[in-house]
Design a protein around this motif. Sequence first.
Motif, short mmCIF file in Angstrom:
data_model
loop_
_atom_site.label_atom_id
_atom_site.label_comp_id
_atom_site.label_asym_id
_atom_site.label_seq_id
_atom_site.Cartn_x
_atom_site.Cartn_y
_atom_site.Cartn_z
N ARG A 83 -4.53 -5.34 6.25
CA ARG A 83 -3.71 -4.28 5.66
C ARG A 83 -4.52 -3.00 5.69
NH1 ARG A 83 -2.35 -6.87 0.08
NH2 ARG A 83 -4.44 -7.66 0.41
N ARG A 84 -3.85 -1.91 6.08
CA ARG A 84 -4.53 -0.61 6.16
C ARG A 84 -3.70 0.44 5.44
NH1 ARG A 84 -4.81 -0.63 12.63
NH2 ARG A 84 -5.95 -2.57 12.91
N ARG A 85 -4.35 1.21 4.58
CA ARG A 85 -3.68 2.35 3.94
C ARG A 85 -3.57 3.48 4.96
NH1 ARG A 85 -2.13 1.59 -0.88
NH2 ARG A 85 -3.22 0.14 -2.24
N LEU A 86 -2.44 4.14 4.97
CA LEU A 86 -2.26 5.27 5.88
C LEU A 86 -3.03 6.48 5.36
CD1 LEU A 86 1.56 5.07 6.69
CD2 LEU A 86 -0.36 4.34 8.09
N ALA A 87 -3.75 7.15 6.24
CA ALA A 87 -4.52 8.33 5.85
C ALA A 87 -3.58 9.43 5.38
CB ALA A 87 -5.38 8.81 7.01
N ALA A 88 -2.43 9.57 6.02
CA ALA A 88 -1.48 10.63 5.68
C ALA A 88 -0.80 10.39 4.33
CB ALA A 88 -0.42 10.75 6.77
N ASP A 89 -0.66 9.14 3.94
CA ASP A 89 -0.01 8.80 2.67
C ASP A 89 -0.63 7.50 2.17
OD1 ASP A 89 1.57 8.18 0.51
OD2 ASP A 89 3.47 8.30 1.59
N GLU A 90 -1.62 7.61 1.29
CA GLU A 90 -2.37 6.43 0.85
C GLU A 90 -1.55 5.46 0.02
OE1 GLU A 90 -6.23 6.97 -0.68
OE2 GLU A 90 -6.92 8.09 1.07
N ARG A 91 -0.33 5.85 -0.36
CA ARG A 91 0.54 4.91 -1.08
C ARG A 91 1.14 3.89 -0.12
NH1 ARG A 91 4.51 9.21 -3.35
NH2 ARG A 91 4.07 9.86 -1.24
#
Length: 146
Positions: A83-91
Amino acid sequence: MTDELALDKQLCFALYAASRAMTAVYRPMLDELGVTYPQYLVLLVLWERDGRGVREIGTELDLDTGTLSPLLKRLEALGFIERRRLAADERRVEVHLTEAGRALRDEAVKIPHCLATRTKLDLDEAAALHGSLVRLTAALQSPDES
């Protein structure tokens, strides 16, 4: 006179029994892969298209995040996804297959053929049943118009 409440006349029971039988057929094949049936469904979604958002996977499988999150954690612990958090939207979290997860697809590819053999349905019968079940699900999930 037929009894409308006879168990063998109930569509719900026929579906329940078929679902249990189907799961029992899947179980040994999935045990070989080291995954449960719900985990297999997540993998199917990712084998279709990798890098999906958690919400998208939940929508595809009709699962809420409370049910999906533990499945994803277990698949991650098994080394099949990350699972990876998106840099543009960490939610937002995207789910990606690992090498092991992609390799597992090669082992799983035999499952649909094995299942088709076990059902003893020809291709047309299987397609018709699938279509009927999709229509039934859609009808049951649509708002009641009565």
